[in-house]
Design an enzyme around this catalytic site. Structure first.
Site, PDB file in Angstrom:
ATOM      1  CE1 TYR A  79     -27.893  -9.690  -4.430  1.00  0.00           C
ATOM      2  CE2 TYR A  79     -26.238  -7.954  -4.377  1.00  0.00           C
ATOM      3  CZ  TYR A  79     -26.605  -9.247  -4.698  1.00  0.00           C
ATOM      4  OH  TYR A  79     -25.680 -10.092  -5.268  1.00  0.00           O
ATOM      5  CG  HIS A 132     -17.071  -8.050  -9.539  1.00  0.00           C
ATOM      6  ND1 HIS A 132     -16.407  -8.563  -8.447  1.00  0.00           N
ATOM      7  CD2 HIS A 132     -16.470  -8.619 -10.620  1.00  0.00           C
ATOM      8  CE1 HIS A 132     -15.474  -9.406  -8.857  1.00  0.00           C
ATOM      9  NE2 HIS A 132     -15.479  -9.449 -10.163  1.00  0.00           N
ATOM     10  N   GLY A 217      -6.349  -5.127  -0.871  1.00  0.00           N
ATOM     11  CA  GLY A 217      -7.548  -5.600  -0.189  1.00  0.00           C
ATOM     12  C   GLY A 217      -8.357  -6.634  -0.928  1.00  0.00           C
TER      13      GLY A 217
HETATM   14  N1  APR Z   1      -7.169  -3.300   4.261  1.00  0.00           N
HETATM   15  C1  APR Z   1      -6.768  -4.072   3.219  1.00  0.00           C
HETATM   16  N2  APR Z   1      -7.187  -5.352   3.040  1.00  0.00           N
HETATM   17  C2  APR Z   1      -8.027  -5.850   3.965  1.00  0.00           C
HETATM   18  C3  APR Z   1      -8.479  -5.112   5.081  1.00  0.00           C
HETATM   19  C4  APR Z   1      -8.013  -3.788   5.203  1.00  0.00           C
HETATM   20  N3  APR Z   1      -8.385  -3.013   6.235  1.00  0.00           N
HETATM   21  N4  APR Z   1      -9.331  -5.916   5.804  1.00  0.00           N
HETATM   22  C5  APR Z   1      -9.391  -7.102   5.159  1.00  0.00           C
HETATM   23  N5  APR Z   1      -8.602  -7.071   4.070  1.00  0.00           N
HETATM   24  C6  APR Z   1      -8.376  -8.114   3.076  1.00  0.00           C
HETATM   25  C7  APR Z   1      -8.523  -9.523   3.576  1.00  0.00           C
HETATM   26  O1  APR Z   1      -7.293  -9.984   4.134  1.00  0.00           O
HETATM   27  C8  APR Z   1      -8.845 -10.265   2.272  1.00  0.00           C
HETATM   28  O2  APR Z   1      -7.667 -10.680   1.611  1.00  0.00           O
HETATM   29  O3  APR Z   1      -9.392  -7.964   2.098  1.00  0.00           O
HETATM   30  C9  APR Z   1      -9.550  -9.211   1.424  1.00  0.00           C
HETATM   31  C10 APR Z   1     -11.026  -9.454   1.252  1.00  0.00           C
HETATM   32  O4  APR Z   1     -11.152 -10.634   0.524  1.00  0.00           O
HETATM   33  P1  APR Z   1     -12.611 -11.082   0.065  1.00  0.00           P
HETATM   34  O5  APR Z   1     -13.540 -10.958   1.211  1.00  0.00           O
HETATM   35  O6  APR Z   1     -12.466 -12.394  -0.648  1.00  0.00           O
HETATM   36  O7  APR Z   1     -13.043  -9.955  -0.989  1.00  0.00           O
HETATM   37  P2  APR Z   1     -12.583  -9.809  -2.483  1.00  0.00           P
HETATM   38  O8  APR Z   1     -11.214 -10.379  -2.689  1.00  0.00           O
HETATM   39  O9  APR Z   1     -12.797  -8.403  -2.866  1.00  0.00           O
HETATM   40  O10 APR Z   1     -13.644 -10.738  -3.260  1.00  0.00           O
HETATM   41  C11 APR Z   1     -13.612 -10.671  -4.674  1.00  0.00           C
HETATM   42  O11 APR Z   1     -15.519 -12.117  -4.817  1.00  0.00           O
HETATM   43  O12 APR Z   1     -17.420 -12.665  -3.736  1.00  0.00           O
HETATM   44  C12 APR Z   1     -16.940 -12.042  -4.856  1.00  0.00           C
HETATM   45  O13 APR Z   1     -17.931 -10.292  -6.078  1.00  0.00           O
HETATM   46  C13 APR Z   1     -17.321 -10.589  -4.861  1.00  0.00           C
HETATM   47  O14 APR Z   1     -15.993  -8.691  -5.565  1.00  0.00           O
HETATM   48  C14 APR Z   1     -16.006  -9.851  -4.724  1.00  0.00           C
HETATM   49  C15 APR Z   1     -14.993 -10.858  -5.209  1.00  0.00           C
END
Ligand code: APR
Length: 272
Positions: A79, A132, A217
Site C-alpha cells: 500500500y 471503496h 473505466g
Molecule cells: N479510460 C477508460 N477506461 C479504461 C482506460 C482508460 N484510459 N484504461 C483502461 N480502462 C478500463 C479497462 O478496459 C477496464 O474495463 O478500465 C477498466 C479497469 O478495470 P479494473 O482494473 O477491473 O478496475 P475496476 O473495474 O475499477 O475494479 C473495481 O475491483 O479490485 C477491486 O477495489 C478494486 O475498485 C476496484 C474494483
C-alpha cells in the site's frame, strides 16, 4: 468543400452527439467510475492483463484482512508503494471534465467512484461517494475497537488476537494508533468487507433516481458497485458506458463509447 475535421474520438460521431444530447437532457446524472478513469493519470488499473495491479499480485494476499493478518508488513509495503504512485499522479482531463460539469450544474451530477486514489476529489468534484474508501487514510485494524483515546483495548490484546503473531520486530514495522497502540491499516475496503453503509445507500439512491448513468473505466466485475448500474437501468435510466474495452455492463448500456476517459469525458461534458 474543406474536409470535415476527423472526429477526435473513435467510433461514429453521431453516437457521441447522441450521448451529449442525452446528457444535456438529463436532469439527474449519476456517474460510476473505476480504475480506468485514473489510468491516464498513471495509476495502474486492477485487472488489465499487462499493467493491472492484480496481474502481478494476488488480491487475496494483499487486499483482505486475512492477508494483512498473515503478513502485515508485506501488505503495508504494497500500500505504501501504491500511495507513493498516487501521490505523484495528477487528475487528468477526464477528472477535470467531471468536476467542471458538477460545478456548472450544482446538484445535478452525483459522482460515485470505486477508486481510492482521491483524484476526483483533487480535481474539485464535490461530494464524491468513495465506495471503496480512500488510500491516503488509515483506520483501525479491528473496526470494533472502541473509539480511542483511552480505549480499553491494548496493543497486547490486539497481538494476542492475531494468534502467534509474526516476529515482534516485523510487527513493530506496522503503524499503530498513536493514542492506544492498536495497529492501523489502510482506509480502503478489502475483499469480503462491507462497503461504508451511508455511502452505499446514497449511491443506491442516486442510481435509482438518475435519468442517465455514465459508467466510466470499470470492468464491472465487482459488486455491489457494479450492481448500481443494474439499479439505474431497472429504474428506467439510460446507461452510457465509456471504456476502450467491452465490459460486463455493456448489455445494460443504451450506448457504448469505446474511448479513454481523458479524451472521452471532455468530449461528452465540456460546453454542456
Ligand atoms: N479510460 C477508460 N477506461 C479504461 C482506460 C482508460 N484510459 N484504461 C483502461 N480502462 C478500463 C479497462 O478496459 C477496464 O474495463 O478500465 C477498466 C479497469 O478495470 P479494473 O482494473 O477491473 O478496475 P475496476 O473495474 O475499477 O475494479 C473495481 O475491483 O479490485 C477491486 O477495489 C478494486 O475498485 C476496484 C474494483
Amino acid at each position: 468543400m474543406p474536409d470535415t475535421p476527423a472526429h477526435p474520438l473513435p467510433g461514429d460521431p453521431l453516437l457521441w452527439a447522441l450521448a451529449r444530447t442525452w446528457l444535456a437532457e438529463a436532469q439527474r446524472v449519476a456517474v460510476l467510475t473505476g480504475a480506468g478513469a485514473s489510468a491516464e493519470s498513471g495509476v495502474p488499473t486492477f485487472r488489465d492483463a499487462l499493467t493491472g495491479w492484480w496481474s502481478r499480485h494476488d488480491p487475496q494476499q494483499l487486499a483482505t484482512e486475512q492477508g494483512f493478518r498473515a503478513d502485515p508488513a508485506l501488505v503495508w509495503s504494497w500500500y505504501q508503494q501504491r500511495r507513493e504512485g498516487v501521490a505523484r499522479a495528477q487528475p487528468n482531463a477526464g477528472h477535470r471534465a467531471l468536476a467542471d460539469f458538477a460545478q456548472r450544474h450544482p446538484g445535478r451530477l452525483t459522482l460515485i467512484t470505486q477508486n481510492v486514489d482521491g483524484l476526483h476529489q483533487q480535481a474539485g468534484s464535490p461530494g464524491v461517494l468513495a465506495l471503496h474508501g480512500e488510500l491516503m487514510r488509515n483506520r483501525w485494524l479491528s473496526p470494533h475497537a472502541p473509539a480511542c483515546p483511552g480505549a480499553e483495548r491494548s496493543a497486547d490484546s490486539v497481538a494476542r488476537q492475531w494468534g502467534g503473531a509474526a516476529d515482534p520486530a516485523v510487527l513493530d514495522s506496522v503503524p499503530r494508533c498513536p493514542d492506544c497502540g492498536v495497529w492501523v491499516r489502510p482506509g480502503v475496503v478489502w475483499f469480503g468487507e462491507p462497503l461504508p453503509e451511508a455511502v452505499l445507500r446514497e449511491a443506491e439512491q442516486a442510481a435509482q433516481r438518475c435519468d442517465l448513468m455514465l459508467v466510466v473505466g470499470t470492468a464491472g466485475a465487482v459488486h455491489p458497485a457494479a450492481g448500481l448500474v443494474l439499479l439505474a437501468h431497472s429504474a428506467g435510466a439510460r446507461v452510457v458506458v465509456l471504456n476502450p474495452q467491452p465490459t460486463e455492463l455493456d448489455p445494460l448500456a443504451s450506448l457504448c463509447l469505446h474511448a479513454g476517459a481523458a479524451a472521452g469525458l471532455p468530449a461528452l461534458l465540456d460546453g454542456l
